[in-house]
Motif scaffolding. Sequence first.
Motif, mmCIF file in Angstrom:
data_model
loop_
_atom_site.group_PDB
_atom_site.id
_atom_site.type_symbol
_atom_site.label_atom_id
_atom_site.label_comp_id
_atom_site.label_asym_id
_atom_site.label_seq_id
_atom_site.Cartn_x
_atom_site.Cartn_y
_atom_site.Cartn_z
ATOM 1 N N ASP A 106 -1.412 0.336 -5.146
ATOM 2 C CA ASP A 106 -1.379 -0.919 -4.405
ATOM 3 C C ASP A 106 -0.738 -1.974 -5.290
ATOM 4 O O ASP A 106 -0.968 -2.001 -6.501
ATOM 5 N N ASN B 285 0.013 7.220 -6.041
ATOM 6 C CA ASN B 285 -0.228 6.161 -5.058
ATOM 7 C C ASN B 285 -0.605 4.871 -5.790
ATOM 8 O O ASN B 285 -1.255 4.913 -6.835
ATOM 9 N N VAL C 61 0.895 -1.167 0.000
ATOM 10 C CA VAL C 61 0.000 0.000 0.000
ATOM 11 C C VAL C 61 0.928 1.211 0.000
ATOM 12 O O VAL C 61 1.461 1.604 1.037
ATOM 13 N N PHE C 62 1.170 1.760 -1.203
ATOM 14 C CA PHE C 62 2.285 2.677 -1.418
ATOM 15 C C PHE C 62 1.796 4.086 -1.719
ATOM 16 O O PHE C 62 0.898 4.274 -2.540
ATOM 17 N N GLY C 63 2.398 5.085 -1.076
ATOM 18 C CA GLY C 63 2.107 6.461 -1.467
ATOM 19 C C GLY C 63 1.883 7.391 -0.303
ATOM 20 O O GLY C 63 2.342 7.159 0.814
ATOM 21 N N LYS C 64 1.147 8.439 -0.601
ATOM 22 C CA LYS C 64 0.923 9.481 0.395
ATOM 23 C C LYS C 64 -0.334 9.194 1.204
ATOM 24 O O LYS C 64 -1.355 8.783 0.648
ATOM 25 N N ASP C 65 -0.249 9.426 2.505
ATOM 26 C CA ASP C 65 -1.436 9.429 3.361
ATOM 27 C C ASP C 65 -2.159 8.081 3.349
ATOM 28 O O ASP C 65 -3.384 8.026 3.288
ATOM 29 N N ARG C 66 -1.397 7.005 3.428
ATOM 30 C CA ARG C 66 -2.004 5.675 3.344
ATOM 31 C C ARG C 66 -2.257 5.059 4.721
ATOM 32 O O ARG C 66 -3.009 4.089 4.834
ATOM 33 N N ILE D 14 2.436 -0.937 4.514
ATOM 34 C CA ILE D 14 2.193 0.438 4.098
ATOM 35 C C ILE D 14 3.547 1.115 3.899
ATOM 36 O O ILE D 14 4.369 1.153 4.809
ATOM 37 N N LYS E 27 -3.945 5.916 7.146
ATOM 38 C CA LYS E 27 -5.354 5.941 7.569
ATOM 39 C C LYS E 27 -6.117 4.704 7.090
ATOM 40 O O LYS E 27 -7.131 4.329 7.672
ATOM 41 N N GLU E 28 -5.590 4.045 6.024
ATOM 42 C CA GLU E 28 -6.282 2.858 5.505
ATOM 43 C C GLU E 28 -6.135 1.631 6.402
ATOM 44 O O GLU E 28 -6.738 0.586 6.143
ATOM 45 N N GLU F 203 4.927 4.630 2.976
ATOM 46 C CA GLU F 203 4.740 6.067 2.774
ATOM 47 C C GLU F 203 6.118 6.710 2.654
ATOM 48 O O GLU F 203 6.810 6.886 3.662
#
Lengths: 393, 393
Positions: B9, B7, A17-22, A179, A24-25, A181
């Motif tokens: 997955d 972003n 689960v790659f990226g910004k602001d993840r 995750i 929260k998931e 980030e």
Amino acid sequence: MNKEIANFDYYNPTRIVFGKDRIKELSTLVPTNKKVLVLYGGGSVERFGTLAKVREALSGHTFGEFGGIEANPTYETLIKAVKLVKEEGFDYLLAVGGGSVIDGTKFIAAAALFDEEPIHIFGSGIGKGIPITKALPFGTVLTLPATGSEMNSGGVVSIVAKKAKLGFGSAVTFPQFSILEPELTYTLPKRQLANGVIDSFVHIMEQYMTYPVGAMVQDRFAEGLLETLIEIGPDVVDESNHDYNLRANFMWTATYALNGTLNKGVPGDWASHSLGHEITALYHIDHARTLAIVLPSLLEIRKEQKYGKLLQYAERVWHITEGTDDEKVQTAIDKTRAFFESLGAPTHFSDYELGEEVVDALVSQLESHGLTAISERGDQTPEVSREIYKNAL
Amino acid sequence: MNKEIANFDYYNPTRIVFGKDRIKELSTLVPTNKKVLVLYGGGSVERFGTLAKVREALSGHTFGEFGGIEANPTYETLIKAVKLVKEEGFDYLLAVGGGSVIDGTKFIAAAALFDEEPIHIFGSGIGKGIPITKALPFGTVLTLPATGSEMNSGGVVSIVAKKAKLGFGSAVTFPQFSILEPELTYTLPKRQLANGVIDSFVHIMEQYMTYPVGAMVQDRFAEGLLETLIEIGPDVVDESNHDYNLRANFMWTATYALNGTLNKGVPGDWASHSLGHEITALYHIDHARTLAIVLPSLLEIRKEQKYGKLLQYAERVWHITEGTDDEKVQTAIDKTRAFFESLGAPTHFSDYELGEEVVDALVSQLESHGLTAISERGDQTPEVSREIYKNAL
């Protein structure tokens, strides 16, 4: 030597689960019917707000926390977490940290459901080496790109009482999710960033710098990752450079360096790791920095055995076109050494004020750990290892 | 345009079982408590002995067979298999074949457990496009490297009654395992080998030849796979060349071309596929051969939009160092065209004795299928597509 691609299995069920602001998931990634134990290391995840984000995302879950997992996680600490998991009935783990916390969490996940005493997860004369067949499900939030543990099924644990550092792994100890980030790396100091670049670089080299078997995809992928680290390394270690893509490329490269992609059907070396581990054990030098000492020296001493791949490395990774083959190979080794040095990692024992006395001590350690026939050919004897250590003085 | 890595997955739970003599492992890969339906296409898997090996490996299982899945599998045929699965209580599927059989098996796996009429798996005005949330477990034995279906979760099915060819997919339609035996490709004729090389090449290009976002790992991997196909393509299409590594590299490259690695966080085009599908629909030219017509023409017409990546492609994939940037880009396109031609795939309509009349017909088809704003930027209008078709006459 076999010159064909060997049979292999590829299996990696971890969701990235790659990226910004993840973060929260986590609210949906972690099943709500689970009782979650959040595991972490020192104070940095608290200090930089990562734990606060995790707690917020898990606010709809029942969860507890266990902090204090060390760099080089110890069996002694992890066993306390295993006890807590069993007593309190936690049935899902969440690692928040770097490779040490993730490795430790893998061990806890396996130990919590292990039918025998957890020590028997290990072999090497310490335990019975009984296979892991079940483990608690777990996820991770990665804060430090380096080890690849976020997308593989292995771990390393130190057993203080036995002065041993042992690996374990199984098909059931992959994270369910990780995750990634890239922005979480913005708080890392230069030294940890450099260690991450070097650790990733050497992970790739251990799987690539052997002898050619004609595995073109695996070779091209390894070369592409090495080229990427060479290109971005100098910027990555500038801790003030918070370019998003820079850190994203670093994070994804570090994951791919050891996620079971590069080693498929090809020989592996891992002698740099073996020689480096002994340096860490005796002289407490960071793992990655021991690799920076060992690898360039090893490439020089093992030039003949690795000649085919060294030439390929020179031409494809460093794009060296001038000179004889011998000159290209030597230039590639010199550039490897200079790359590590440029990141702030010295490549000689003398840089650490260590002298000739280390050689006998380190070779004895290798022998006492049975590391007497290592490398992709099994022909790296203690005498060869001695030459490598001496060449790095 | 966004110049950052988006972003993403990454999730791919398929186990790859790669190498020599792996079919026998079906005995343990397929759970013994399952009733297995073996699915295949025409007679080649019977003729060349693959089915015999499968039957032998499954001798300890209860299994049935369903043959006759077409190249470009039809809804009408697959529905018969769905009926059989339900009536006979099969609860595990095994595809033995190429992309068509595997795509068809994915559809059957989903349709067998679908709560509504299976037609509603599709959208695009044909069905309601209801998400697939469950599917029968299935594995595959791959006989033809090309589509990547053996390691992804998507498929394409032709609905004869509606003259439509529609895609579907879900997180539950990954194969549980895929057996990749490079030696199974030894019986393929030149045309299918060439189609496989071209299909894989264009799959990679659809995910790579867009605009730069600085995704260094994804770019390097795509470039490495393209370089591999360019290097091995001429030998792969020599059907008498049964070098094991050659076929192993081809198979692994074709799988990686569309297994969800290259598209992570980057834009995708897929306009060559859209334009090619219409050619297949109207003039019954093999899918891969339509791509060989469309892609070189598209690169010429869309040179400006794709300039950054075209230059990178010229330098890194074709290693073009001479000339101005414009010259490098044109040389790369010329080399791409020459590569397809060298494999035996013509790149002009005239080679198929088709002339100007095709342009209006094909553009009408695109419009009727709503493909009026395609490509990575959504700016490929019917007028642009018309230019691409005309440029390929």
